[in-house]
Design an enzyme around this catalytic site. Structure first.
Site, short mmCIF file in Angstrom:
data_model
loop_
_atom_site.label_atom_id
_atom_site.label_comp_id
_atom_site.label_asym_id
_atom_site.label_seq_id
_atom_site.Cartn_x
_atom_site.Cartn_y
_atom_site.Cartn_z
N SER A 96 0.86 -1.19 0.00
CA SER A 96 0.00 0.00 0.00
C SER A 96 0.89 1.23 0.00
O SER A 96 2.01 1.19 0.53
CB SER A 96 -0.88 0.01 1.26
OG SER A 96 -1.47 1.28 1.43
N TYR A 127 -1.16 -0.56 10.37
CA TYR A 127 -1.37 -0.94 8.97
C TYR A 127 -0.17 -0.49 8.13
O TYR A 127 0.39 -1.28 7.35
CB TYR A 127 -2.66 -0.29 8.46
CG TYR A 127 -2.96 -0.62 7.01
CD1 TYR A 127 -3.49 -1.87 6.67
CD2 TYR A 127 -2.70 0.29 6.00
CE1 TYR A 127 -3.75 -2.18 5.34
CE2 TYR A 127 -2.96 -0.01 4.67
CZ TYR A 127 -3.49 -1.25 4.35
OH TYR A 127 -3.74 -1.57 3.03
N1 LIG Z 1 -8.92 -0.96 -0.63
C1 LIG Z 1 -7.91 -0.12 -0.56
O1 LIG Z 1 -8.08 1.11 -0.56
C2 LIG Z 1 -6.50 -0.65 -0.50
C3 LIG Z 1 -5.45 0.26 -0.68
C4 LIG Z 1 -4.13 -0.18 -0.63
C5 LIG Z 1 -3.86 -1.51 -0.42
N2 LIG Z 1 -4.91 -2.38 -0.24
C6 LIG Z 1 -4.57 -3.79 0.01
O2 LIG Z 1 -5.14 -4.58 -1.01
C7 LIG Z 1 -5.35 -5.91 -0.51
C8 LIG Z 1 -6.75 -6.38 -0.87
O3 LIG Z 1 -7.66 -5.56 -0.18
P1 LIG Z 1 -9.10 -5.21 -0.77
O4 LIG Z 1 -9.16 -3.76 -0.92
O5 LIG Z 1 -9.42 -6.09 -1.90
O6 LIG Z 1 -9.98 -5.56 0.52
P2 LIG Z 1 -11.22 -6.57 0.74
O7 LIG Z 1 -12.20 -6.41 -0.37
O8 LIG Z 1 -11.65 -6.34 2.13
O9 LIG Z 1 -10.55 -8.02 0.60
C9 LIG Z 1 -9.68 -8.50 1.58
C10 LIG Z 1 -9.41 -9.96 1.30
O10 LIG Z 1 -8.49 -10.45 2.30
C11 LIG Z 1 -9.01 -11.64 2.85
N3 LIG Z 1 -8.67 -11.79 4.26
C12 LIG Z 1 -8.74 -10.86 5.25
N4 LIG Z 1 -8.40 -11.40 6.42
C13 LIG Z 1 -8.12 -12.71 6.18
C14 LIG Z 1 -7.71 -13.81 6.99
N5 LIG Z 1 -7.55 -13.71 8.32
N6 LIG Z 1 -7.51 -15.01 6.39
C15 LIG Z 1 -7.68 -15.16 5.06
N7 LIG Z 1 -8.06 -14.17 4.24
C16 LIG Z 1 -8.28 -12.95 4.79
C17 LIG Z 1 -10.51 -11.53 2.71
O11 LIG Z 1 -11.04 -12.84 2.72
P3 LIG Z 1 -12.55 -13.20 3.31
O12 LIG Z 1 -13.43 -12.10 2.80
O13 LIG Z 1 -12.85 -14.50 2.67
O14 LIG Z 1 -12.41 -13.20 4.77
C18 LIG Z 1 -10.67 -10.82 1.38
O15 LIG Z 1 -10.66 -11.74 0.32
C19 LIG Z 1 -5.07 -5.85 0.99
O16 LIG Z 1 -3.77 -6.34 1.25
C20 LIG Z 1 -5.13 -4.35 1.30
O17 LIG Z 1 -4.34 -4.00 2.40
C21 LIG Z 1 -6.21 -1.99 -0.28
#
Ligand SMILES: NC(=O)c1ccc[n+]([C@@H]2O[C@H](COP(=O)([O-])OP(=O)(O)OC[C@H]3O[C@@H](n4cnc5c(N)ncnc54)[C@H](OP(=O)(O)O)[C@@H]3O)[C@@H](O)[C@H]2O)c1
Length: 253
Positions: free
Chosen positions: A130, A143
């Site tokens: 991130s 984070y």
């Molecule tokens: N959204 C943003 O603005 C943003 C910005 C920068 C970086 N990111 C990064 O991008 C990545 C994906 O995030 P996203 O935005 O797609 O968020 P999201 O829609 O909330 O998806 C998060 C994913 O991580 C999985 N996960 C969370 N905790 C877990 C655990 N204990 N065990 C196994 N799986 C787990 C969830 O699985 P389940 O739903 O099946 O639990 C889900 O598939 C993350 O690393 C996040 O930090 C996001």
């Protein structure tokens, strides 16, 4: 790294960026292994993108996940969670959960799956970090620290796994998104409260992940202009911090 025919394990494939990456990779001929906790959502993604759902909680089931995945050519360490608020009020359980899922699990999973890639002389490990890990964001201290840890881990690993000239070797990439329009904010319990930067669609991050793997790109900011604040912080931390404060603090995710 060609994705056609490659076995690709994507963590966090049940939602947001991971699900978008699975859908995009479906068109490349990759054989997908889709990891997440939510079976129903994983199965829905698998029904669209193809691939095998692997239900696993990364705080407890990393070894079992690696065993069920078997040989993997490409690992996309994407799963992650957030927590926002004053650090002094962050519960110890939330600190542990974030460090476990965002940092320890990708390191453990990589440790288990990398030896077979090295042995095969071919493979790729991608990390979804991130912008918060590159600049440090107030109210997202833990984070930011987990994502900074991923950046340095990936850098060190890349140094260790220099390409083997005749065989290609194992590539390592980091993708650093800014704000992405996914359920991430809703799930962390604090909505994204700024008008800018405008959240980008997860498909854009998915494209960056696929390109990073196919072209062995060490570091990709999405959108690309985010490289500027990261570079400014590296070159001139004082002016960067003053500018960030004047603009209302560095806020990312
Ligand atoms: N959204 C943003 O603005 C943003 C910005 C920068 C970086 N990111 C990064 O991008 C990545 C994906 O995030 P996203 O935005 O797609 O968020 P999201 O829609 O909330 O998806 C998060 C994913 O991580 C999985 N996960 C969370 N905790 C877990 C655990 N204990 N065990 C196994 N799986 C787990 C969830 O699985 P389940 O739903 O099946 O639990 C889900 O598939 C993350 O690393 C996040 O930090 C996001």
């Amino acid at each position: 790294m060609r994705l056609t025919g490659a076995r690709v394990l994507i963590t966090g494939a049940s939602s947001g960026v991971g699900a978008a990456t699975a859908r995009l990779m479906a068109g490349t001929g990759a054989r997908l292994l889709l990891a997440g906790r939510d079976r129903a959502r994983l199965e829905a993604v698998a029904a669209e993108a193809g691939g095998q759902p692997l239900v696993a909680d990364l705080t407890t089931d990393v070894a079992a996940l690696a065993e069920r995945a078997g040989h993997v050519d490409v690992l996309v360490n994407n799963a992650g969670a957030g927590w926002a608020g004053p650090f002094q009020r962050m519960p110890a359980t939330a600190v542990d959960a974030l460090v476990d899922v965002n940092l320890a699990a990708p390191i453990r999973l990589t440790r288990l799956l990398l030896p077979a890639m090295v042995e095969a002389g071919r493979g790729h490990v991608a990390f979804v970090a991130s912008i918060a890990g590159a600049i440090g964001v107030g109210h997202e201290a833990v984070y930011s620290a987990t994502k900074a840890g991923l950046l340095v881990f990936a850098e060190a690993l890349r140094d260790e796994l220099r390409p083997i000239p005749s065989r290609g070797g194992v590539g390592v990439s980091v993708v650093l998104p800014g704000v992405v329009d996914t359920p991430f904010f809703e799930r962390r319990g604090t909505p994204y409260g700024r008008r800018r930067p405008v959240p980008i669609p997860p498909q854009r991050v998915a494209r960056a992940i696929v390109a990073a793997i196919e072209h062995d790109r060490p570091e990709t900011y999405v959108p690309a202009w985010l490289r500027l604040p990261a570079r400014l912080r590296g070159a001139a931390p004082g002016p960067f911090r003053r500018l960030a404060t004047a603009l209302g603090g560095a806020r990312g995710s």
